[in-house]
Design a protein around this motif. Structure first.
Motif, PDB file in Angstrom:
ATOM      1  N   GLN A  65      46.126  47.357  57.912  1.00 41.95           N
ATOM      2  CA  GLN A  65      47.120  47.904  56.988  1.00 41.95           C
ATOM      3  C   GLN A  65      46.639  47.768  55.549  1.00 41.95           C
ATOM      4  O   GLN A  65      46.684  48.721  54.764  1.00 41.95           O
ATOM      5  N   VAL A  66      46.164  46.590  55.204  1.00 41.61           N
ATOM      6  CA  VAL A  66      45.698  46.323  53.849  1.00 41.61           C
ATOM      7  C   VAL A  66      44.444  47.141  53.535  1.00 41.61           C
ATOM      8  O   VAL A  66      44.353  47.789  52.492  1.00 41.61           O
ATOM      9  N   ALA A  67      43.469  47.116  54.443  1.00 38.75           N
ATOM     10  CA  ALA A  67      42.211  47.821  54.198  1.00 38.75           C
ATOM     11  C   ALA A  67      42.430  49.326  54.094  1.00 38.75           C
ATOM     12  O   ALA A  67      41.847  49.982  53.221  1.00 38.75           O
ATOM     13  N   ALA A  68      43.258  49.889  54.972  1.00 38.44           N
ATOM     14  CA  ALA A  68      43.508  51.332  54.935  1.00 38.44           C
ATOM     15  C   ALA A  68      44.234  51.728  53.658  1.00 38.44           C
ATOM     16  O   ALA A  68      43.933  52.773  53.058  1.00 38.44           O
TER      17      ALA A  68
ATOM     18  N   LEU B  54      49.773  41.299  51.342  1.00 39.86           N
ATOM     19  CA  LEU B  54      50.282  42.662  51.179  1.00 39.86           C
ATOM     20  C   LEU B  54      50.674  42.952  49.734  1.00 39.86           C
ATOM     21  O   LEU B  54      50.373  44.028  49.210  1.00 39.86           O
ATOM     22  N   ALA B  55      51.333  42.007  49.090  1.00 39.18           N
ATOM     23  CA  ALA B  55      51.737  42.207  47.696  1.00 39.18           C
ATOM     24  C   ALA B  55      50.515  42.366  46.795  1.00 39.18           C
ATOM     25  O   ALA B  55      50.493  43.237  45.915  1.00 39.18           O
ATOM     26  N   ALA B  56      49.497  41.561  47.017  1.00 38.34           N
ATOM     27  CA  ALA B  56      48.271  41.669  46.218  1.00 38.34           C
ATOM     28  C   ALA B  56      47.585  43.008  46.468  1.00 38.34           C
ATOM     29  O   ALA B  56      47.094  43.649  45.532  1.00 38.34           O
ATOM     30  N   ALA B  57      47.564  43.453  47.717  1.00 45.52           N
ATOM     31  CA  ALA B  57      46.945  44.734  48.051  1.00 45.52           C
ATOM     32  C   ALA B  57      47.721  45.893  47.434  1.00 45.52           C
ATOM     33  O   ALA B  57      47.135  46.846  46.913  1.00 45.52           O
TER      34      ALA B  57
ATOM     35  N   ALA C  86      47.982  50.199  43.623  1.00 43.50           N
ATOM     36  CA  ALA C  86      48.785  50.930  42.617  1.00 43.50           C
ATOM     37  C   ALA C  86      48.100  50.947  41.247  1.00 43.50           C
ATOM     38  O   ALA C  86      48.202  51.930  40.512  1.00 43.50           O
ATOM     39  N   ASN C  87      47.399  49.868  40.913  1.00 44.57           N
ATOM     40  CA  ASN C  87      46.846  49.728  39.568  1.00 44.57           C
ATOM     41  C   ASN C  87      45.337  49.911  39.478  1.00 44.57           C
ATOM     42  O   ASN C  87      44.794  50.019  38.386  1.00 44.57           O
TER      43      ASN C  87
END
Length: 132
Positions: free
Chosen positions: A75-78, A122-125, A130-131
């Motif tokens: 999820q994170v990598a994608a 997840l929050a860090a990803a 986003a940024n």
């Protein structure tokens, strides 16, 4: 008249793919994104052969904590690969992340399967995707 739907969260597609994928498909996609060695690190297996066999479907993932860990990693990598590139996703998973107390997301995920740690990763990803 139809009301336009709000756009899905940027990580919704990655989440749905991670949850719906059969284990062999999930491992294949994660291996393609991150490389076999990094997937082995995240899964906490000593040999890359296990990762290849999971992807081929010739070996089951026996440890009950590994599959959810791999789903979160995918999820994170994608999500990051969609926002940036697979190379950036791989670097992000390995790098020391200031939002994670200067820990590598991959090693943190391998060491701690708690919901809190998953939420932090997840929050860090999401922040990174986003940024940029």
């Amino acid at each position: 008249m139809m009301t336009p739907q709000a756009p899905a969260r940027p990580d919704q597609r990655a989440y749905e793919e991670a949850i719906r994928a059969e284990p062999s498909v999930l491992v294949t996609q994660l291996r393609d994104l991150l490389g076999v060695r990094l997937v082995a690190v995240i899964a906490n297996v000593r040999e890359t052969r296990a990762v290849h066999e999971w992807a081929e479907g010739s070996r089951e993932i026996r440890n009950p904590v590994v599959l959810p860990r791999l789903r979160l990693a995918y999820q994170v990598a994608a999500m990051i690969a969609d926002a940036e590139s697979p190379a950036i996703a791989q670097a992000w998973m390995q790098g020391l992340n200031p939002l994670l107390d200067d820990q590598s997301p991959a090693l943190l995920l391998r060491a701690d399967d708690s919901q809190e740690t998953g939420q932090r990763i997840l929050a860090a990803a999401r922040t990174f995707a986003a940024n940029g």
